[in-house]
Scaffold this active site. Structure first.
Site, mmCIF file in Angstrom:
data_model
loop_
_atom_site.group_PDB
_atom_site.id
_atom_site.type_symbol
_atom_site.label_atom_id
_atom_site.label_comp_id
_atom_site.label_asym_id
_atom_site.label_seq_id
_atom_site.Cartn_x
_atom_site.Cartn_y
_atom_site.Cartn_z
ATOM 1 C CB SER A 131 -23.687 -4.026 -23.235
ATOM 2 O OG SER A 131 -24.600 -2.140 -22.510
ATOM 3 C CE1 TYR A 149 -19.008 -2.098 -19.182
ATOM 4 C CE2 TYR A 149 -20.344 -0.696 -21.005
ATOM 5 C CZ TYR A 149 -19.891 -1.879 -20.144
ATOM 6 O OH TYR A 149 -21.071 -2.683 -19.415
#
Length: 291
Positions: free
Chosen positions: A184, A197
């Site tokens: 990401s 995350y």
């Protein structure tokens, strides 16, 4: 004919549409595009077998459809509650003329990770591409608000799971095989509201860089994709209603990406045409600068 990418897909504001994790594709407004009607293959993965975790929805679904249309047989893993979405993906794979294998379970369980690899190899007789895509996220407002169990679950799903799957797959991967991780942009631009995350995605990006060197002598390529804001069930199930309404407006394109817009990156990284590409982290983020 070319299409202006700024206006190719819907732009915010979107409805709030709250859902529980991991979310349902058919409950999203607008519904994501996974390339069902648009992706056209050209045989780049003909005769190969691929395993995609989290292949029932979002990016994983788009990759599964693209791989099938490129000529690969595809196995997908997913949480048991996502059976309906998984069956939809299976139908698209079959429509492309390829075989599909549905493998419900939880990749945080190392025994399941080994099982899904073994079942894929048993069904197809080979394993050429592994896409570690399954993930979990839950936003936080402060450090004290992050439950210990949620922090651990995030790491077990996003880091431990890909490790288990890759380790189990390694004995079956031949020279020329490809392992791809969905990381990401948060791995390089961590968000204070996604502490756990973001940390896991940083770990995955580093795992790509380490494994690409470690497995180079075996002729196995390892790469990662760094998506920016992508319109998947993760969004309404893992963000506040206000965040969903404005989702994607922060990038220069002014809108979120659609899963279909990432499929070509995964195809490129899996294809033998990218035989010298390993240790790469490919950003797909609507012109968002990621350094």
């Amino acid at each position: 004919m070319t299409t202006n990418p700024l206006h190719k897909y819907p732009r915010p504001p979107f409805p709030g549409q709250p859902q529980s994790f991991p979310g349902k594709t058919d409950k999203m407004t607008p519904e994501p595009d996974h390339g069902e009607e648009s992706y056209k293959g050209s045989g780049k993965l003909a005769g190969q077998a691929a395993l995609i975790t989290g292949g029932d929805s979002g990016i994983g679904r788009a990759v599964a459809i693209a791989y099938a249309r490129e000529g690969a047989d595809v196995a997908i893993s997913y949480l048991p509650d996502e059976q309906k979405d998984a069956e939809t993906v299976g139908a698209w794979i079959e429509k492309a003329g390829r075989r599909f294998l549905l493998l419900p379970g939880d990749i945080t369980d190392p025994a399941y990770a080994r099982e899904l690899v073994e079942r894929t190899v048993s069904a197809y007789g080979r394993l050429d591409v592994v896409v570690n895509n399954a993930a979990f996220q839950q936003p936080n407002q402060g450090l004290d608000a992050i439950e210990d169990a949620i922090f651990e679950k995030t790491f077990r799903t996003n880091v431990f799971g890909p490790f288990y799957v890759t380790k189990a797959a390694l004995p079956h991967l031949k020279p020329g095989a490809s392992v791809i991780f969905t990381s990401s942009v948060n791995s390089k631009h961590p968000m204070p509201t996604l502490v756990a995350y973001s940390a896991t995605k940083g770990a995955l990006s580093n795992l790509v860089l380490s494994l690409s060197q470690l497995l180079a002598e075996k002729g196995i390529r390892v790469n990662g994709v760094l998506p920016g804001p992508i319109w998947t069930p993760f969004i309404p199930s893992g963000m506040s209603e206000d965040a969903v309404k404005s989702f994607g407006e922060q990038v220069p394109f002014g809108r979120p990406g659609q899963p279909a817009e990432l499929a070509s990156a995964y195809v490129m990284l899996a294809s033998g045409e990218s035989s010298y590409t390993s240790g790469a982290l490919i950003t797909v983020a609507g012109a968002m600068p990621v350094l």
